[in-house]
Design an enzyme around this catalytic site. Structure first.
Site, PDB file in Angstrom:
ATOM      1  CG  ASP A   1      -0.295  -0.157   2.528  1.00 46.53           C
ATOM      2  OD1 ASP A   1       0.647  -0.969   2.627  1.00 46.53           O
ATOM      3  OD2 ASP A   1      -0.704   0.518   3.494  1.00 46.53           O
ATOM      4  CG  HIS A   2       3.189   2.499   2.544  1.00 43.06           C
ATOM      5  ND1 HIS A   2       3.178   3.712   3.210  1.00 43.06           N
ATOM      6  CD2 HIS A   2       2.377   1.676   3.261  1.00 43.06           C
ATOM      7  CE1 HIS A   2       2.408   3.621   4.271  1.00 43.06           C
ATOM      8  NE2 HIS A   2       1.910   2.387   4.327  1.00 43.06           N
TER       9      HIS A   2
ATOM     10  CG  ASP B   1       2.361   2.001   7.796  1.00 40.97           C
ATOM     11  OD1 ASP B   1       2.031   3.135   7.443  1.00 40.97           O
ATOM     12  OD2 ASP B   1       1.943   0.979   7.223  1.00 40.97           O
TER      13      ASP B   1
ATOM     14  CG  HIS C   1      -1.674   4.183   7.372  1.00 41.38           C
ATOM     15  ND1 HIS C   1      -1.897   3.056   8.131  1.00 41.38           N
ATOM     16  CD2 HIS C   1      -1.025   3.753   6.264  1.00 41.38           C
ATOM     17  CE1 HIS C   1      -1.408   1.995   7.509  1.00 41.38           C
ATOM     18  NE2 HIS C   1      -0.870   2.393   6.367  1.00 41.38           N
TER      19      HIS C   1
END
EC number: 3.1.26.11
Length: 316
Positions: free
Chosen positions: A67-68, A213, A271
């Site tokens: 997702d990054h 994260d 996020h």
């Protein structure tokens, strides 16, 4: 004051939703664009935010979760279709080049530009980019895999010349750069004119930090002390603190505590877990601890001017 903006392209987490794009941001500093993370749909969001592809030369990837970084291949391919010739630099933890080299060799054989991968360690703060406008340093984070945030520090601009005083003392043009950078002026008669009579200070240099994260990590506070704007992940509410710890994420309350302890000027949280259809629960939780908190949202633009204001771009 020269431009320093944060554009939120996506603020969702790993599970795709119809409400949010995956994580991606762009910093616009003096018309240079720097991308932070590149989730799916990043290139579409670049267009919606009316950002010029040609001004984006550096991409910073926090860690190698999809997702990054799943948006990278499409973005690189699109740059090729648009006739890009300028080099593209991708900065990331170790392993990204090994993952993407086969994909690039298969899908992007005819690129007219070069893609350079710059890999770094994530355990200690490391200067990974430096030019006349900005320095970018990693912020060590704790996630399930090697991960870091990024601290963008604007370079201090030279002092501003006071034109009337320069004319009064008949300062030669060739002396102006020295005076801008702090030098006194000595007249032909030997009189020393102190710098503060000839200049006024430029605006203080601005700072932005991106932290995602990560599990709750108070160790980062000193590195981000007093910055103008902090983006910190807030995947869960405090009621899910156990889940946050298990998955190496942060709650909204914990993100706010980091902002409070670091004495930052403004906090943006994002996020968001897909479980929250109403993210006001996260905002309320964070704002109870750190009132200068806002929720990230797609197409948000935050101007960093030693104070902050926000606006949205209407999608094209």
């Amino acid at each position: 004051m020269e431009k320093f903006e944060l554009h939120i392209l996506g603020c969702g987490s790993a599970l795709p939703t119809t409400r949010h794009f995956a994580t991606s941001q762009v910093v616009n500093l003096r018309e240079k664009l720097f991308m932070i993370d590149c989730g799916e749909g990043a290139q579409m969001q670049l267009r919606r935010s009316r950002l010029k592809f040609s001004r984006l030369n550096h991409i910073f990837i926090s860690h190698l979760h999809g997702d990054h970084c799943f948006g990278l291949l499409g973005l690189i391919s699109t740059f090729g279709l648009l006739g890009r010739t300028a080099d593209l630099h991708i900065h990331s933890p170790k392993g990204l080049e090994e993952l993407f080299a086969p994909l690039l060799s298969f899908f992007c054989k005819t690129l007219a530009y070069k893609v350079f991968f710059h890999e770094f360690e994530t355990k200690e703060p490391t200067l990974i980019y430096d030019d006349r406008s900005v320095a970018v340093t990693t912020i060590p984070l704790r996630h399930r895999i090697p991960c870091c945030g990024f601290l963008f520090e604007e370079k201090q601009r030279p002092n501003h010349i006071i034109r009337d005083m320069v004319d009064f003392y008949k300062v030669p043009v060739y002396e102006l750069n020295r005076i801008k950078n702090g030098a006194d002026f000595v007249t032909p008669e030997g009189e020393v004119i102190p710098n503060h009579r000839l200049t006024r200070p430029s605006a203080p240099a601005r700072k932005y930090a991106y932290c995602s994260d990560t599990i709750y990590r108070p160790e980062i506070v000193e590195q981000i002390k007093g910055i103008d704007l902090l983006f910190h992940e807030a995947t869960f509410a405090q009621t899910e603190q156990v889940r946050a710890k298990e998955t190496h994420h942060t709650t909204a309350a914990q993100a706010a505590q980091i902002a409070l302890n670091a004495e930052v000027k403004q906090l943006v949280i994002g996020h968001f877990s897909a479980r929250y259809e109403d993210e006001s629960v996260l905002l309320n939780e964070a704002a109870a601890i750190f009132p200068q908190t806002v929720l990230a949202r797609e197409n948000m633009c935050i101007t960093i001017n030693n104070y902050t204001d926000t606006r949205d771009y209407d999608p094209l």
